[in-house]
Design an enzyme around this catalytic site. Sequence first.
Site, short mmCIF file in Angstrom:
data_model
loop_
_atom_site.label_atom_id
_atom_site.label_comp_id
_atom_site.label_asym_id
_atom_site.label_seq_id
_atom_site.Cartn_x
_atom_site.Cartn_y
_atom_site.Cartn_z
CB CYS A 237 -0.88 -0.01 1.25
SG CYS A 237 -1.97 1.41 1.38
CG HIS B 107 -5.68 -2.17 -1.47
ND1 HIS B 107 -4.56 -2.79 -0.97
CD2 HIS B 107 -5.47 -0.83 -1.31
CE1 HIS B 107 -3.73 -1.86 -0.50
NE2 HIS B 107 -4.25 -0.67 -0.71
CD GLU B 108 -6.97 1.61 -4.05
OE1 GLU B 108 -7.06 2.59 -3.28
OE2 GLU B 108 -5.88 1.05 -4.29
CG HIS C 72 -7.19 2.96 1.10
ND1 HIS C 72 -6.33 3.26 2.13
CD2 HIS C 72 -6.45 2.29 0.19
CE1 HIS C 72 -5.12 2.77 1.85
NE2 HIS C 72 -5.17 2.18 0.68
CO CO Z 1 -3.58 1.20 -0.20
#
Ligand code: CO
Length: 158
Positions: free
Chosen positions: A95, A137-138, A141
Amino acid sequence: MAILPIVTGVQDKILRTESKPVKNIDKKIKKLIKDMTDTVIDVDGLGIAAPQVGVNLRIYIARLNHGTRHEMWVPMINPEFLQLGGKREKNEEGCLSIPNKFGDVERRTEVLMRYQDEKGKTHVLQLDSLNARIMQHEMDHLNGTLIADHWKKEPRDG
Ligand code: CO
């Protein structure tokens, strides 16, 4: 072209805040998307989410079809999972906000997404393998979750 500084740190408050939906895709949002795209291209990442540049809004840029002729940078506004399917698969992830650390994260192999583009048009898109992993993954966030939360073992330095 503007390269934005990337927020780092597992304890960072902005990274740990749940981001808010975008209501109006105005000039400021379009500029943010442009700058985020310049930034993620500059660092050769697979994606970048708005909190990583200090903005708690539900926007990310995803690098789809990485390493193929169909590679593209796709801005996604207010993305949602309509389905999380396929298998559960472990693979190493890094990341931009946790520099030089890599560890296994289990993700689903298929996702069905709904999101808005920069014109406010809604799209539904089915993605698999690495593309599906990038979505998860995004999306993490945007919800204040980082890959470190998924790591069951110590990450490797890279
Ligand atoms: Co990331």
